[in-house]
Design an enzyme around this catalytic site. Structure first.
Site, PDB file in Angstrom:
ATOM      1  CG  HIS A 156      44.094  41.889  48.097  1.00  0.00           C
ATOM      2  ND1 HIS A 156      44.553  42.786  47.159  1.00  0.00           N
ATOM      3  CD2 HIS A 156      42.831  41.569  47.722  1.00  0.00           C
ATOM      4  CE1 HIS A 156      43.608  42.992  46.247  1.00  0.00           C
ATOM      5  NE2 HIS A 156      42.560  42.270  46.568  1.00  0.00           N
ATOM      6  CE  LYS A 160      45.105  39.069  45.279  1.00  0.00           C
ATOM      7  NZ  LYS A 160      44.233  38.009  44.714  1.00  0.00           N
TER       8      LYS A 160
END
Length: 268
Positions: A156, A160
Site C-alpha cells: 500500500h 497507510k
C-alpha cells in the site's frame, strides 16, 4: 426511482472524494451530507467542488444534523472517528457502511452492538473484485489443503497507518477458516534472523509500504514443484467507492443487522 440518501465522512480525503464522485454520478443515489473535522479548512465549502462539480451540499462538522436526512453513512476514516460516527448513526436510525480498518476487538464489538438497532455493512474491502477473490481463496484452500504453505503479501501507499491491511487479514481469515485453523494462533507477521524451518501450519504475512500504491494483495500457495498465486491489484479507489454504494443500496432493504460484502454480493 427511490434514491438512497448518502452521507459521507472524511469528505476531503482520498476515499471521501472518490465516494462523492461516485455518488454524484449514480442515478439511484443522492448526496445529502458530507462531513469533516471542525478544524478542517474544507468546512463550509461545497462538497462537489472537491471533484469539480458543485452539488449544493456544504461540508460540515455537525454529523448529527447531517445524519437526520440520510439513509446511509459511508465511513472510511479512522477507528476512533468511525466509532463516534457509529454512535450518532445509531441514535439517528441511519444505516452505515464501514470501510475503516484497524479496529480493536472492543471496537468490533461496538459495531456488532450497534447493528442490533441499525443495518451495518462492515467489510475490510468494499471492492467487488476483492470479494470475488475471497471466495476463490476459500475454494483454493479447501482443494490444496495441508500440502501447500500459505503466504500473504500486501502493498500500500506510504500514508497507510495500519499493517497488515484489513484486506490481507481477511484473506488470512478466509484461508485459515477453510483449513480449520485459527488465524490468531497460526499467523506469522514478521521474520528476522535464524527462524528455523517453516512450520507448515502457519500463515505468513509480508507488508510493503511505499509511494502511491493503492492496494496490491497476493496469496501464495507454495507446494513442492508448483506455486499457485491469487492476486488482486487496485488501479484506483473507484472500485471501493462503487462497492460502497452497492452496499448502501443493499442496506436500504434492511432495518438492522451486521453484514459484509459477501452478503451484499450474495456469495454466502
Amino acid at each position: 426511482m427511490n434514491q438512497v440518501r448518502i452521507a459521507i465522512a472524511g469528505a476531503s480525503g482520498r476515499m471521501g472524494r472518490m465516494l462523492i464522485e461516485a455518488t454524484l454520478k449514480a442515478d439511484d443515489a443522492v448526496l445529502v451530507a458530507a462531513f469533516e473535522r471542525p478544524e478542517s479548512t474544507f468546512i463550509g465549502k461545497d462538497a462537489g467542488d472537491l471533484v469539480g462539480s458543485s452539488c449544493g451540499v456544504t461540508i460540515t462538522s455537525d454529523v448529527a444534523e447531517g445524519l437526520a436526512k440520510a439513509d446511509c453513512l459511508i465511513d472510511f476514516t479512522r477507528p476512533e472517528g468511525t466509532l463516534q460516527h457509529l454512535a450518532l448513526a445509531r441514535a439517528a436510525g441511519c444505516g452505515m457502511v464501514i470501510g475503516t480498518t484497524g479496529f480493536s476487538a472492543e471496537g468490533k464489538a461496538e459495531i456488532a452492538a450497534a447493528a442490533r438497532d441499525i443495518p451495518v455493512v462492515f467489510a475490510p474491502n468494499m471492492a467487488v473484485g476483492v470479494n470475488a477473490v475471497f471466495k476463490l481463496l476459500d475454494v483454493a484452500a479447501r482443494i490444496l489443503n495441508e500440502d501447500y504453505d500459505v503466504e500473504i503479501i500486501e502493498a500500500h501507499h506510504r500514508l497507510k497507518v495500519d499493517a497488515p491491511s484489513g484486506t490481507a487479514l481477511r484473506m488470512g481469515e478466509v484461508v485459515a477458516g477453510a483449513l480449520g485453523r485459527d488465524l490468531e494462533s497460526c499467523a506469522i507477521y514478521g521474520r528476522e534472523g535464524v527462524t528455523g524451518e517453516r512450520d507448515g501450519q502457519t500463515i505468513g504475512f509480508a507488508t510493503v509500504r511505499g509511494g502511491d500504491i493503492v492496494g496490491d494483495h497476493t496469496v501464495l500457495f507454495a507446494g513442492i514443484g508448483e506455486r499457485i498465486e491469487i492476486t488482486h491489484k487496485s488501479g484506483s479507489r473507484m472500485p471501493y467507492a462503487s462497492g460502497s454504494l452497492r452496499a448502501a443500496r443493499f442496506l436500504a432493504a434492511h432495518k438492522a443487522g451486521l453484514f459484509d460484502m459477501q452478503d451484499v454480493l450474495g456469495l454466502k
